[in-house]
Motif scaffolding. Structure first.
Motif, PDB file in Angstrom:
ATOM      1  N   ASP A 200       0.822  -1.217   0.000  1.00 30.04           N
ATOM      2  CA  ASP A 200       0.000   0.000   0.000  1.00 30.04           C
ATOM      3  C   ASP A 200       0.856   1.268   0.000  1.00 30.04           C
ATOM      4  OD1 ASP A 200      -2.191  -1.604  -0.008  1.00 30.04           O
ATOM      5  OD2 ASP A 200      -2.887  -1.088   2.015  1.00 30.04           O
ATOM      6  N   ALA A 201       2.013   1.228   0.647  1.00 22.64           N
ATOM      7  CA  ALA A 201       2.906   2.394   0.645  1.00 22.64           C
ATOM      8  C   ALA A 201       3.397   2.671  -0.773  1.00 22.64           C
ATOM      9  CB  ALA A 201       4.079   2.166   1.585  1.00 22.64           C
ATOM     10  N   HIS A 202       3.703   1.607  -1.521  1.00 28.16           N
ATOM     11  CA  HIS A 202       4.105   1.773  -2.927  1.00 28.16           C
ATOM     12  C   HIS A 202       2.970   2.401  -3.739  1.00 28.16           C
ATOM     13  CE1 HIS A 202       7.477  -0.955  -2.045  1.00 28.16           C
ATOM     14  NE2 HIS A 202       7.993  -0.602  -3.214  1.00 28.16           N
ATOM     15  N   GLU A 203       1.769   1.853  -3.553  1.00 29.64           N
ATOM     16  CA  GLU A 203       0.629   2.330  -4.345  1.00 29.64           C
ATOM     17  C   GLU A 203       0.310   3.795  -4.031  1.00 29.64           C
ATOM     18  OE1 GLU A 203      -2.540  -0.423  -3.677  1.00 29.64           O
ATOM     19  OE2 GLU A 203      -1.635  -1.987  -4.939  1.00 29.64           O
ATOM     20  N   ALA A 204       0.477   4.170  -2.757  1.00 29.40           N
ATOM     21  CA  ALA A 204       0.201   5.562  -2.374  1.00 29.40           C
ATOM     22  C   ALA A 204       1.165   6.528  -3.047  1.00 29.40           C
ATOM     23  CB  ALA A 204       0.285   5.712  -0.855  1.00 29.40           C
ATOM     24  N   LYS A 205       2.377   6.043  -3.343  1.00 28.35           N
ATOM     25  CA  LYS A 205       3.384   6.883  -4.009  1.00 28.35           C
ATOM     26  C   LYS A 205       3.366   6.699  -5.532  1.00 28.35           C
ATOM     27  CE  LYS A 205       5.530   8.710  -0.412  1.00 28.35           C
ATOM     28  NZ  LYS A 205       5.664  10.180  -0.203  1.00 28.35           N
ATOM     29  N   GLY A 206       2.489   5.823  -6.010  1.00 25.31           N
ATOM     30  CA  GLY A 206       2.429   5.573  -7.451  1.00 25.31           C
ATOM     31  C   GLY A 206       3.617   4.798  -7.966  1.00 25.31           C
ATOM     32  N   VAL A 207       4.227   3.969  -7.110  1.00 26.23           N
ATOM     33  CA  VAL A 207       5.404   3.175  -7.499  1.00 26.23           C
ATOM     34  C   VAL A 207       4.986   1.715  -7.680  1.00 26.23           C
ATOM     35  CG1 VAL A 207       7.711   2.406  -6.827  1.00 26.23           C
ATOM     36  CG2 VAL A 207       6.942   4.725  -6.242  1.00 26.23           C
ATOM     37  N   HIS A 208       5.379   1.129  -8.791  1.00 29.04           N
ATOM     38  CA  HIS A 208       5.036  -0.270  -9.081  1.00 29.04           C
ATOM     39  C   HIS A 208       5.746  -1.207  -8.108  1.00 29.04           C
ATOM     40  CE1 HIS A 208       4.308  -3.990 -11.227  1.00 29.04           C
ATOM     41  NE2 HIS A 208       5.613  -4.217 -11.264  1.00 29.04           N
ATOM     42  N   VAL A 209       5.023  -2.215  -7.630  1.00 31.14           N
ATOM     43  CA  VAL A 209       5.596  -3.234  -6.752  1.00 31.14           C
ATOM     44  C   VAL A 209       6.034  -4.423  -7.591  1.00 31.14           C
ATOM     45  CG1 VAL A 209       5.179  -4.814  -4.836  1.00 31.14           C
ATOM     46  CG2 VAL A 209       4.143  -2.546  -4.811  1.00 31.14           C
ATOM     47  N   ASP A 210       7.307  -4.752  -7.536  1.00 27.81           N
ATOM     48  CA  ASP A 210       7.819  -5.934  -8.226  1.00 27.81           C
ATOM     49  C   ASP A 210       7.622  -7.126  -7.293  1.00 27.81           C
ATOM     50  OD1 ASP A 210       9.176  -7.924  -9.531  1.00 27.81           O
ATOM     51  OD2 ASP A 210      10.969  -6.719  -9.947  1.00 27.81           O
ATOM     52  N   GLU A 211       6.602  -7.942  -7.558  1.00 28.98           N
ATOM     53  CA  GLU A 211       6.260  -9.037  -6.654  1.00 28.98           C
ATOM     54  C   GLU A 211       7.370 -10.087  -6.551  1.00 28.98           C
ATOM     55  OE1 GLU A 211       2.457 -10.690  -7.454  1.00 28.98           O
ATOM     56  OE2 GLU A 211       1.391  -8.786  -7.146  1.00 28.98           O
ATOM     57  N   ALA A 212       8.243 -10.131  -7.558  1.00 30.76           N
ATOM     58  CA  ALA A 212       9.360 -11.071  -7.501  1.00 30.76           C
ATOM     59  C   ALA A 212      10.355 -10.699  -6.410  1.00 30.76           C
ATOM     60  CB  ALA A 212      10.063 -11.133  -8.860  1.00 30.76           C
ATOM     61  N   LEU A 213      10.280  -9.450  -5.932  1.00 28.98           N
ATOM     62  CA  LEU A 213      11.186  -9.004  -4.881  1.00 28.98           C
ATOM     63  C   LEU A 213      10.617  -9.254  -3.481  1.00 28.98           C
ATOM     64  CD1 LEU A 213      12.537  -5.625  -6.325  1.00 28.98           C
ATOM     65  CD2 LEU A 213      13.700  -7.842  -6.235  1.00 28.98           C
ATOM     66  N   ILE A 214       9.397  -9.814  -3.424  1.00 29.96           N
ATOM     67  CA  ILE A 214       8.818 -10.203  -2.129  1.00 29.96           C
ATOM     68  C   ILE A 214       9.026 -11.710  -1.973  1.00 29.96           C
ATOM     69  CG2 ILE A 214       6.766 -10.271  -0.681  1.00 29.96           C
ATOM     70  CD1 ILE A 214       5.630  -7.949  -2.290  1.00 29.96           C
ATOM     71  N   GLN A 215       9.957 -12.077  -1.129  1.00 28.64           N
ATOM     72  CA  GLN A 215      10.294 -13.492  -0.959  1.00 28.64           C
ATOM     73  C   GLN A 215      10.447 -13.829   0.519  1.00 28.64           C
ATOM     74  OE1 GLN A 215      13.234 -15.313  -3.440  1.00 28.64           O
ATOM     75  NE2 GLN A 215      13.122 -13.720  -5.010  1.00 28.64           N
ATOM     76  N   ALA A 216      10.215 -15.097   0.844  1.00 27.28           N
ATOM     77  CA  ALA A 216      10.382 -15.547   2.226  1.00 27.28           C
ATOM     78  C   ALA A 216      11.860 -15.531   2.596  1.00 27.28           C
ATOM     79  CB  ALA A 216       9.812 -16.951   2.392  1.00 27.28           C
ATOM     80  N   GLY A 217      12.169 -14.924   3.722  1.00 24.66           N
ATOM     81  CA  GLY A 217      13.555 -14.899   4.191  1.00 24.66           C
ATOM     82  C   GLY A 217      13.846 -15.974   5.210  1.00 24.66           C
ATOM     83  N   VAL A 218      12.829 -16.774   5.507  1.00 23.73           N
ATOM     84  CA  VAL A 218      12.984 -17.855   6.494  1.00 23.73           C
ATOM     85  C   VAL A 218      12.560 -19.175   5.868  1.00 23.73           C
ATOM     86  CG1 VAL A 218      12.699 -16.429   8.561  1.00 23.73           C
ATOM     87  CG2 VAL A 218      10.685 -17.317   7.385  1.00 23.73           C
ATOM     88  N   CYS A 219      12.979 -20.264   6.488  1.00 25.13           N
ATOM     89  CA  CYS A 219      12.588 -21.599   6.038  1.00 25.13           C
ATOM     90  C   CYS A 219      12.334 -22.465   7.272  1.00 25.13           C
ATOM     91  CB  CYS A 219      13.665 -22.212   5.133  1.00 25.13           C
ATOM     92  SG  CYS A 219      15.221 -22.529   5.983  1.00 25.13           S
ATOM     93  N   SER A 220      11.883 -23.693   7.046  1.00 25.24           N
ATOM     94  CA  SER A 220      11.486 -24.562   8.162  1.00 25.24           C
ATOM     95  C   SER A 220      12.629 -25.383   8.739  1.00 25.24           C
ATOM     96  CB  SER A 220      10.370 -25.510   7.692  1.00 25.24           C
ATOM     97  OG  SER A 220      10.789 -26.262   6.567  1.00 25.24           O
ATOM     98  N   ASP A 221      13.859 -25.088   8.377  1.00 29.68           N
ATOM     99  CA  ASP A 221      15.014 -25.804   8.918  1.00 29.68           C
ATOM    100  C   ASP A 221      15.060 -25.606  10.438  1.00 29.68           C
ATOM    101  OD1 ASP A 221      17.532 -26.670   9.762  1.00 29.68           O
ATOM    102  OD2 ASP A 221      18.502 -26.100   7.891  1.00 29.68           O
ATOM    103  N   PRO A 222      14.935 -26.699  11.229  1.00 26.98           N
ATOM    104  CA  PRO A 222      14.922 -26.539  12.694  1.00 26.98           C
ATOM    105  C   PRO A 222      16.248 -26.058  13.263  1.00 26.98           C
ATOM    106  CG  PRO A 222      15.029 -28.865  12.097  1.00 26.98           C
ATOM    107  CD  PRO A 222      14.809 -28.107  10.826  1.00 26.98           C
ATOM    108  N   GLU A 223      17.337 -26.255  12.520  1.00 23.01           N
ATOM    109  CA  GLU A 223      18.655 -25.834  12.987  1.00 23.01           C
ATOM    110  C   GLU A 223      18.890 -24.344  12.772  1.00 23.01           C
ATOM    111  OE1 GLU A 223      21.073 -27.809  14.385  1.00 23.01           O
ATOM    112  OE2 GLU A 223      19.696 -29.513  14.418  1.00 23.01           O
ATOM    113  N   ASP A 224      18.408 -23.847  11.624  1.00 16.49           N
ATOM    114  CA  ASP A 224      18.665 -22.446  11.272  1.00 16.49           C
ATOM    115  C   ASP A 224      17.610 -21.982  10.281  1.00 16.49           C
ATOM    116  OD1 ASP A 224      19.608 -19.965  10.607  1.00 16.49           O
ATOM    117  OD2 ASP A 224      21.478 -20.648   9.696  1.00 16.49           O
TER     118      ASP A 224
END
Length: 336
Positions: A200-224
């Motif tokens: 919504d912050a992007h849309e309010a400024k009229g800036v396109h959101v590149d959805e490919a740049l929204i990615q999970a930074g975590v995974c289910s690895d119990p160690e890390d």
């Protein structure tokens, strides 16, 4: 423990006289009262809170059930906020930890009710959904950092949407139009709220959101849980139009991103800006440069919970209160 009979015997007065001193009855002479109080002090006798409340003299007890807040540095401010209000109003705060165990929670509720608690506050370590099976018709329950699917109790939550919006808006105002967002787990209630704030912050400024740049930074690895971060960063930084800023799901993730992005040859904030979330001060204030982030308003959340617990007329019994965190501008981001 000394009993009221012990006090009476030591002071050489009747049990009824000791009881009158405890209840503030005016028919006891100053000399007798002074003698009884001296004996109580000597014997370390303290009247039962429950017994006093039955006589209409309760001091007022607010009870807090937590998961592991007392040993979680970045969540402890919830307790500090509750304690601040209790001290201000002369209330006694009792704390019990359930460890997230349903049976322990139920036992603590029963124990605190026996202490004639004015209200019970339940606070979790992170923003999540909970299920409350007990009824709280007489002793109200206030939820902090958690919520039920059906609203039945006053609920106090961090405004994750607003926090992400303000953080993204700051980067956009600095000229960043390609911003990556590395999220926490999708099943965490905070994640979709923060993504919406980001978009919504992007849309309010009229800036396109590149959805490919929204990615999970975590995974289910119990160690890390950050095991996949190197691969995620290589992917987004190898794009033809690479991002000039990275929003991290929390400050712990940002700390790992600091290390990995430098290993890739980038300088912070000269060639890439990095921001976090939570204001985990042990991290945010010790990274070089210090981390721009959004605080979780735990102290204020605790304060509001205690205010509702103490003043029953403050708010309707079933209402959600969302409190926005503070945007903390430090050296890890700059203009493009």
């Amino acid at each position: 423990m000394s009993s009221i009979k012990d006090v009476a015997a030591k002071a050489k007065v009747s049990v009824k006289t000791v009881s009158r001193v405890l209840s503030g009855f005016e028919g006891v002479s100053a000399k007798t009262k002074e003698k009884v109080e001296a004996v109580m002090k000597e014997l370390e006798f303290y009247p039962s809170a429950a017994a006093q409340s039955l006589r209409g003299q309760e001091k007022g007890i607010v009870c807090l059930i937590t998961e592991n807040l007392t040993t979680t540095p970045d969540s402890f401010d919830i307790i500090a906020g509750i304690q601040h209000e209790c001290e201000k109003h002369g209330k006694l705060l009792m704390i019990g930890e359930s460890g997230g165990n349903e049976q322990s929670f139920s036992r603590l509720v029963d124990d605190f009710r026996r202490q004639r608690a004015e209200a019970i506050i339940y606070a979790t370590v992170y923003h999540r959904e909970v299920t409350i099976k007990q009824s709280f018709n007489k002793c109200p329950l206030i939820l902090v950092n958690c919520f039920e699917s059906t609203l039945k109790h006053p609920t106090i939550l961090p405004d994750d949407y607003c926090g992400a919006y303000k953080l993204t808006e700051e980067l956009l105002n600095q000229g960043h139009t390609k911003i990556a967002y590395l999220t926490l787990f999708q099943n965490m209630p905070a994640t979709p709220l923060r993504i919406k704030g980001f978009v919504d912050a992007h849309e309010a400024k009229g800036v396109h959101v590149d959805e490919a740049l929204i990615q999970a930074g975590v995974c289910s690895d119990p160690e890390d849980e950050f095991t996949e971060l190197p691969n995620v960063l290589r992917d987004i930084m190898s794009r033809h139009e690479r991002p000039t800023a990275i929003c991290c799901g929390n400050d712990k993730m940002a700390m790992r991103v600091f290390m990995l992005i430098r290993m890739m040859g980038y300088k912070i904030p000269d060639t890439i800006s990095i921001v976090g979330y939570d204001n985990y001060t042990l991290i945010a204030e010790n990274l070089l440069p210090k981390l721009t982030t959004v605080s979780l308003p735990y102290f204020r959340m605790g304060q509001m919970a205690a205010q509702i617990a103490i003043d029953k007329n403050l708010e309707p019994n079933t209402k959600i209160h969302e409190i926005s965190g503070q945007l903390l501008l430090r050296g890890s981001h700059s203009s493009v």
